[in-house]
Motif scaffolding. Structure first.
Motif, PDB file in Angstrom:
ATOM      1  N   HIS A  44      -0.054   0.180   6.259  1.00 15.96           N
ATOM      2  CA  HIS A  44       0.081   1.473   5.583  1.00 15.96           C
ATOM      3  C   HIS A  44       0.198   1.289   4.081  1.00 15.96           C
ATOM      4  O   HIS A  44       0.656   0.256   3.599  1.00 15.96           O
ATOM      5  N   SER A  97      -3.335   5.992  -1.070  1.00 22.37           N
ATOM      6  CA  SER A  97      -4.791   6.095  -1.084  1.00 22.37           C
ATOM      7  C   SER A  97      -5.368   5.105  -2.063  1.00 22.37           C
ATOM      8  O   SER A  97      -4.759   4.797  -3.073  1.00 22.37           O
ATOM      9  N   ASN A 122      -2.234   6.230   5.913  1.00 22.26           N
ATOM     10  CA  ASN A 122      -1.747   6.506   4.566  1.00 22.26           C
ATOM     11  C   ASN A 122      -0.234   6.553   4.493  1.00 22.26           C
ATOM     12  O   ASN A 122       0.354   6.222   3.488  1.00 22.26           O
ATOM     13  N   ASP A 176       1.199   0.126  -4.092  1.00 23.30           N
ATOM     14  CA  ASP A 176       0.221   0.524  -5.095  1.00 23.30           C
ATOM     15  C   ASP A 176       0.092  -0.562  -6.157  1.00 23.30           C
ATOM     16  O   ASP A 176       0.982  -1.374  -6.346  1.00 23.30           O
ATOM     17  N   ARG A 223      -3.618   5.751  -9.163  1.00 21.46           N
ATOM     18  CA  ARG A 223      -4.687   5.544  -8.180  1.00 21.46           C
ATOM     19  C   ARG A 223      -5.954   5.124  -8.881  1.00 21.46           C
ATOM     20  O   ARG A 223      -6.336   5.711  -9.894  1.00 21.46           O
TER      21      ARG A 223
END
Lengths: 421, 541
Positions: B84, B87, B229, B251, B288
């Motif tokens: 997981h 995005s 996600n 991230d 992102r």
């Protein structure tokens, strides 16, 4: 087969052990008052005495209910070769009655080498079931029904349960119904007429004790001497492992694992993770592997999520928290924007962005499930007016901000201030 | 050929069937695709080495090595794994490329394309049974399967088939062809975008079913990998499910982002000096990769404007000059980070574009454009304005606002503000913030629309003179009593564009109610474009 690194072979062997529940639970099948022997006694007595019976296996997930049942069935199939046939149903797959009857018919056909037609209606299937039960009864063959996720069968009208238990009431049939469930009150879910036909035998499966855990560790991780691994490697590996078991740091780690979640599944996941961290070049387990495994299973998902947020998203969360502290019953995007503007006006922050940008950050937060809409009914409204709520507590937010790294100091001040006032 | 035959055909043929009869001849000549084999369960045509894998994903070295250790050596069973992360953090591509490097066979199903249980099950079965949908079998799956019980039975069969073939391959390992074959005897099932399953109808049974699939199958030669996600704690289930092994993709940090954005640039030095200036402020909004790369693209073009030679390596002096040129553009562009440009491409609009740029340069302080950047027909614009007014104004005011004098003057009704009325104003403002726009029935909307169009003094600009629709609308608007069916069609297209939402029907009245969804800015722009005095009709509390 090429010459593999013995460490690699050992890892493959140990991994297949951990992923095979039968292996793990043979350890606990020897004592006379274990669930294994009790279950075996119940089923074998109904097989030998040609009577009907039903039993429920209850216990939290990951405590070995199905594994012990599989072991018992294996042993019984060996002991009474032609006198047992097993039908396995699962509540997740077969809670619908038609599905269940079709599956029962399919398995019966498979076992007795009959042709199975997929087009048979459920009436025909149920008649077939009753006829088979009668025939098996006359031939002194016991049919064992294993119902996994028993509580899901007890939803709805419970027609399947009733027909099974009712068929067992006749003199000619020989059947045993074994229900497996993680709900401890599974028998309370049964209807009155089903419950009256059910013998209230329950076997409770509990997580292991500390001593059992120790035995499990040795049983699972010590390499057997009879395998085709080189002897001195096996001896080295086992002696190193026993040293680790005696180490105080390792005992602390095991205590932590035991205190948080001591079900078999969790312990096996822990051991699996430790095996994955095994350094193939060195070839032996070490205490560091177990430490890494411990941090792997002790996750804090919301904290990780907060660390992934951008600074604008953190601002939005802090605004929501402030609104919550001021006891506004509901807040929506517009009120959050008002709060954001007032923070900017009073503190002159550098992070003041346009409404569209904030709305996108708001949508990111929704996607991450750090905030969510209060109800699902408001689909007619645009996203700016639907009420939202925070899904993290103040402590989590504060911890997240502290561990963020480049968090602006203004956010700490804002969150801290709200708690002291 | 068909033109000669057509006089002989006595019954009427449609164009489609005529076309098909032509194609029927061609399809037999088309090259038949090769039947699938187990070797097609691999990813990518050529294998890649570990160094290539790690270098193609900057910042993910730790995750790649750990994920590979979870998969373990060849032929080692594994617990189901749950990957997981946010995005565009590279989960899917890293998992697929790891399988490409290890050359192990897998089956991939994404819950974006497989949007219902039946499609998901059939897609997996098609891949395992090596079935390709083609013209010859009418683009159907190999087996129809929409229930989990059927799926488990068919899956067992299919998996044993594939594992049998792989075992057969393993025994012939010495032959020359083995280099192209997949490694090992295990098959892996990858379920991607699992968080979308939460929105399915039957998600309360399907999700526990998928998580328990490994225990139901009881086949150690199968490995399961779930990609999602959200983390596992957002998957709620009444009685829980067997939890897979969680694996987190955090991230990217700023350094990783810099490496990723630099990867495919032609002039790395120039871009790196650009990133020195821009990356930090943009990272405060979003981290992102996909959003950053689209937001930075126009800004980089602006950065390179004063440079004559795009291949130059900037020195300190040039960097300072370029920064000076770019600086005043950074703040406005931050506020447009997520803007999707309308992308007008026609030649006629290019002149509009230049005109607009002129206006924008004049109003440099304001970040949003002054005019509407998409086209709407005139009646649609009036309909939108009417809907906005209907949502904003209370129904009781309609009579006075829309009387024959063409809207009353709000200024007459302004009272002196006392402390109490100021407080009242604040609470009503707060209410407006929280409650949102009101609903209105269709009749009220049409009544307001009729009023507005009869009163409007709209004359099209020179720009619109070539617009036939504009002239047509002028004709209908002069005719005050007539509302054509095109208005209702416009209403439904506005609903489709989400400018107006259709709410539930009131059980007493039985008619559907609508609600306007647009912001005041947009309506102001629309009103400006048709020269409609919006402020006269807006009820200010």
């Amino acid at each position: 087969m090429g010459l593999k690194n013995p460490a690699e072979q050992a890892v493959i062997l140990l991994r297949s052990r951990l992923c095979n529940p039968n292996f793990i639970f043979t350890l606990f099948s020897d004592s006379p008052d274990s669930n294994y022997s009790k279950l075996k006694y119940i089923i074998s007595s109904s097989v030998t005495e040609s009577c009907n019976n039903s039993v429920l296996l209850l216990g939290p997930r990951g405590c070995g209910k199905l594994a012990v049942l599989e072991l018992v069935l294996e042993d019984l199939l060996r002991e009474f070769p032609d006198m047992i046939s097993v039908i396995k149903l699962n509540g997740l797959l077969h809670s619908d009655d038609n599905c269940a009857l079709k599956e029962i018919a399919r398995q019966l056909c498979l076992e007795h080498q009959l042709a199975f037609s997929k087009m048979a209606s459920s009436d025909e299937n149920s008649q077939f079931l009753i006829a088979m039960l009668r025939e098996c009864g006359l031939a002194h063959k016991t049919v064992l029904f294993v119902l996994d996720e028993f509580d899901l069968f007890a939803q709805g009208k419970q027609r399947l349960l009733y027909s099974l238990l009712d068929a067992m009431q006749s003199v000619t049939s020989q059947a045993v119904v074994i229900g497996v469930s993680c709900r401890l009150d599974a028998d309370q879910l049964l209807e009155k007429r089903v419950r009256s036909r059910f013998s209230h035998r329950k076997l409770l499966f509990l997580p292991p004790s500390r001593e059992d855990l120790q035995r499990l560790l040795e049983h699972a991780l010590l390499l057997p001497s009879g395998s085709d691994l080189p002897h001195e490697f096996v001896a080295n590996f086992n002696s190193k492992l026993l040293n680790i078991f005696a180490d105080k740091k390792f005992k602390d780690i095991m205590d932590t694992v035991f205190n948080t979640d001591s079900t078999f599944k969790q312990v096996l996941t822990f051991l699996f993770s430790a095996l994955c961290h095994l350094d193939l070049k060195r070839g032996f387990l070490s205490v560091e592997n177990f430490k890494d495994a411990l941090s792997n299973i002790q996750r804090q998902p919301k904290l990780e999520c907060l660390k992934d947020c951008s600074i604008l998203e953190l601002y939005i969360l802090v605004c929501m928290k402030r609104l919550e502290v001021r006891e506004h019953e509901t807040c929506n995007f517009n009120s959050i924007m008002k709060e954001y503007k007032s923070i900017h006006d009073s503190f002159q922050t550098t992070d003041y962005y346009a409404r569209d940008v904030c709305r996108r950050a708001f949508e990111h937060l929704l996607r991450r499930e750090l905030i969510s809409f209060l109800d699902n009914r408001g689909h007619g409204h645009s996203i700016e007016f639907r009420p939202v709520k925070l899904l993290i507590s103040w402590q989590e937010l504060y911890q997240g901000l502290k561990s963020y790294g480049s968090c602006p100091a203004i956010l700490y001040k804002l969150v801290e201030r709200e708690t002291t006032t | 050929m068909s033109s000669e035959e057509s006089p002989q055909i006595t019954r009427r043929t449609t164009r489609l069937s005529a076309a098909n009869s032509e194609n029927a001849v061609d399809s037999s000549k088309s090259c038949a695709l090769k039947p699938l084999s187990v070797n097609d369960l691999l990813y990518g045509n050529s294998p890649i080495s570990l160094e290539e894998l790690i270098s193609s994903f900057p910042g993910r070295r730790g995750q790649i090595i750990e994920l590979m250790s979870l998969l373990g050596p060849v032929n080692s069973p594994m617990f189901p794994t749950f990957v997981h992360g946010g995005s565009s953090t590279g989960k899917t591509s890293i998992v697929l490329n790891i399988f490409r490097h290890l050359r192990r066979p897998f089956v991939y199903a994404s819950c974006i394309t497989c949007y219902s249980p039946r499609i998901l099950f059939e897609s997996i079965l098609n891949q395992l049974m090596l079935h390709r949908k083609s013209d010859s079998n009418g683009y159907s799956s190999i087996k129809r399967c929409d229930k989990p019980s059927d799926f488990v039975n068919l899956l067992r069969e299919a998996l044993s088939g594939v594992i049998g073939t792989l075992q057969g391959n393993a025994e012939k390992a010495g032959s020359k062809k083995a280099a192209r074959w997949p490694n090992g005897k295990m098959v892996y099932l990858i379920f991607d975008s699992l968080n979308l399953v939460k929105e399915w109808e039957k998600s309360s049974t399907i999700l526990p079913f998928l998580f328990n699939l490994y225990d139901i199958l009881r086949m150690p030669e199968v490995g399961l990998i779930f990609i999602s996600n959200n983390s596992l704690d957002t998957y709620y289930a009444d009685t829980g499910f067997v939890e897979p092994f969680p694996f987190h993709f955090p991230d990217y940090s700023e350094d990783d982002l810099r490496q990723i954005l630099l990867k495919h640039q032609v002039n790395k030095n120039l871009y790196s000096s650009f990133l020195d200036v821009v990356l930090r402020p943009f990272c405060r909004i979003t981290r992102r990769v996909n959003e950053l790369s689209t937001a930075l693209l126009p800004l980089f073009k602006k950065y390179c404007e004063p440079l004559g030679d795009l291949g130059a390596v900037p020195n300190e002096d040039m960097k300072r000059k370029l920064y000076g040129h770019l600086q005043r553009h950074i703040a406005p562009s931050l506020n447009e980070t997520f803007r999707v440009s309308a992308g007008l491409t026609s030649g006629a609009s290019r002149s509009k574009d230049n005109k607009r740029k002129g206006i924008v340069k004049k109003l440099e302080a304001c970040t949003s454009s002054y005019e509407l950047d998409f086209h709407m027909s005139t009646s649609a614009k009036f309909l939108l304005i009417s809907a906005f007014l209907a949502s904003r104004n209370p129904a009781t005011l309609d009579a006075s606002l829309f009387d024959s004098t063409g809207g009353s003057d709000n200024r007459k009704r302004k009272r002196k503000s006392s402390a109490k009325s100021l407080e009242q104003k604040e609470t009503t403002e707060q209410e407006l913030l929280m409650k949102g726009p009101g609903t209105f029935p269709l009749e009220r909307l049409l009544a307001i629309f009729q009023c507005l169009t009869s009163v409007a003094e709209y004359s099209p600009d020179a720009e619109y003179s070539s617009d036939v629709e504009g002239q047509g609308n002028r004709a209908t608007m002069g005719d005050s009593g007539y509302i054509g069916s095109h208005v209702l069609l416009q209403l439904s297209s506005l609903c489709n564009a989400n400018f107006i939402t259709k709410g539930g029907s009131c059980p007493l009245e039985g008619s559907t109610r609508y609600r306007s969804n647009v912001s005041e800015d947009l309506v102001l722009k629309v009103a400006r474009s048709v020269k409609f005095p919006l402020s006269k009709y807006l009820y200010r509390r």
